[in-house]
Scaffold this active site. Structure first.
Site, PDB file in Angstrom:
ATOM      1  N   ARG A  72      67.010  81.484  88.806  1.00  0.00           N
ATOM      2  CA  ARG A  72      66.561  82.868  88.673  1.00  0.00           C
ATOM      3  C   ARG A  72      65.053  83.056  88.739  1.00  0.00           C
ATOM      4  O   ARG A  72      64.569  84.200  88.645  1.00  0.00           O
ATOM      5  CB  ARG A  72      67.123  83.462  87.376  1.00  0.00           C
ATOM      6  CG  ARG A  72      68.625  83.663  87.460  1.00  0.00           C
ATOM      7  CD  ARG A  72      69.225  84.125  86.142  1.00  0.00           C
ATOM      8  NE  ARG A  72      68.920  85.508  85.862  1.00  0.00           N
ATOM      9  CZ  ARG A  72      69.354  86.141  84.773  1.00  0.00           C
ATOM     10  NH1 ARG A  72      70.103  85.501  83.894  1.00  0.00           N
ATOM     11  NH2 ARG A  72      69.045  87.387  84.557  1.00  0.00           N
ATOM     12  N   PRO A  83      67.948  77.510  77.992  1.00  0.00           N
ATOM     13  CA  PRO A  83      67.582  76.573  76.963  1.00  0.00           C
ATOM     14  C   PRO A  83      66.959  77.228  75.772  1.00  0.00           C
ATOM     15  O   PRO A  83      65.985  77.960  75.881  1.00  0.00           O
ATOM     16  CB  PRO A  83      66.572  75.662  77.642  1.00  0.00           C
ATOM     17  CG  PRO A  83      66.549  76.053  79.049  1.00  0.00           C
ATOM     18  CD  PRO A  83      67.123  77.402  79.134  1.00  0.00           C
ATOM     19  N   GLU A  84      67.539  76.880  74.674  1.00  0.00           N
ATOM     20  CA  GLU A  84      66.963  77.232  73.385  1.00  0.00           C
ATOM     21  C   GLU A  84      66.396  75.937  72.803  1.00  0.00           C
ATOM     22  O   GLU A  84      66.351  74.931  73.501  1.00  0.00           O
ATOM     23  CB  GLU A  84      68.052  77.856  72.500  1.00  0.00           C
ATOM     24  CG  GLU A  84      68.731  79.030  73.197  1.00  0.00           C
ATOM     25  CD  GLU A  84      69.853  79.664  72.398  1.00  0.00           C
ATOM     26  OE1 GLU A  84      69.785  79.663  71.168  1.00  0.00           O
ATOM     27  OE2 GLU A  84      70.808  80.151  73.016  1.00  0.00           O
TER      28      GLU A  84
END
Length: 290
Positions: A125, A2-3
């Site tokens: 992750r 996500p940006e």
DNA sequence: CACTTGACCTGTCCGC
DNA sequence: TGCGGACAGGTCAAGT
């Protein structure tokens, strides 16, 4: 993942879905993802209600009624997915959902509300994190102290953009764009997309850019990220919004992950290189190094 | 100080 | 089919 546009989309979704809900239980399976103690959770989270959800850069701030906040960074693969009590086994999630039955293998934190609805923090992750702290302390965390201005604010003007980039003359422009202390919220997708829009090679040193190139880049950063918010963000891999739905900006991407395809402007082949330590997509015909 | 690189994790894809 | 290596939306700490 996500940006800025993806985090903004999650923020808007959560504001529709969880405001006023009362926290009943909190389950976590990694202290890495959620370092607060059981004592803190019991005393400063359970029984509180959600009052507001904010965003700063790529960070979400879920404000609670007791003046504590849950601060969330999704990093590369984080998700915040809300499941209402009537949605069992992912039912109610439309076909464009990427998530099925929750919790799943990637679920790190589960927040159950008093009405049996739940909010899941998933993160394959494990780079992302959730942190409970007094709302008044949020501005004091290291990231908040150094992060640059919000590029989509109305009062963020081309002049400030230019001044900030002018201080980074020996950095590659892509590295400067990704540096959150210069401006907030740009990540790998929107860096590539904006640089293409402004006809700038990502590996050019910032000091070699003209005023016009920098103001063009300012416009592109804003245009691209605003468009992406309209499209619900980019689902490149894992990203989903607060309802588990994908974003569709990738359908509108001009260079990102389009290596081998034609540049939509000139028809030459888009290539992928490594720049600023990241996979980087560009049109070598529109974006010259010198 | 300005700038670059590697580390943090898990999963997937690609070539042999 | 299996296996090794490269790579993936982000940030830090440590290095030059």
């Amino acid at each position: 993942m996500p940006e800025l546009p993806e985090v903004e989309t999650v923020k808007r979704g959560l504001n529709k879905l969880i405001i006023g809900r009362k926290i009943k239980t909190v389950l976590s399976n990694t202290s890495r993802s959620f370092p607060n103690s059981e004592f803190e959770v019991k005393n400063f989270m359970v029984a509180a209600r959600v009052t507001n959800v904010r965003r700063r850069a790529k960070v979400l701030i879920i404000e609670l009624s007791n003046n504590y906040s849950l601060v969330v960074h999704l990093k590369m693969t984080g998700q915040l997915v809300f499941v209402d009590k009537k949605d069992r086994f992912g039912a109610g999630h439309p076909n464009d959902s990427l998530v099925g039955d929750l919790p799943d293998k990637s679920t790190r934190v589960t927040i159950e509300f008093s009405d049996k609805s739940r909010l899941f923090f998933n993160d394959q992750r494990k780079f992302g994190w959730v942190r409970l702290m007094p709302t008044s302390e949020v501005p004091n965390i290291d990231f908040m102290k150094k992060v640059g201005p919000e590029p989509l604010e109305d009062d963020f003007l081309p002049n400030e953009f230019m001044q900030r980039f002018r201080k980074r003359k020996n950095a590659k422009i892509k590295a400067a764009l990704l540096d959150q202390s210069v401006i907030a919220g740009v990540g790998n997708i929107y860096a590539d997309e904006s640089l293409w829009g402004a006809y700038i090679h990502p590996c050019r040193l910032t000091g070699t850019l003209s005023d016009k190139e920098l103001t063009d880049l300012y416009q592109e950063v804003r245009t691209v990220m605003k468009l992406s918010i309209e499209k619900g963000g980019s689902t490149n891999r894992n990203y989903v919004d607060a309802e588990g739905k994908r974003g569709s900006y990738m359908d509108f991407a001009r260079v990102f992950r389009r290596e081998g395809l034609e540049c939509p402007r000139c028809g030459n082949e888009i290539i992928k290189i490594r720049c600023a330590g990241r996979g980087t997509h560009l049109c070598p015909s529109c974006q010259k190094l010198k």
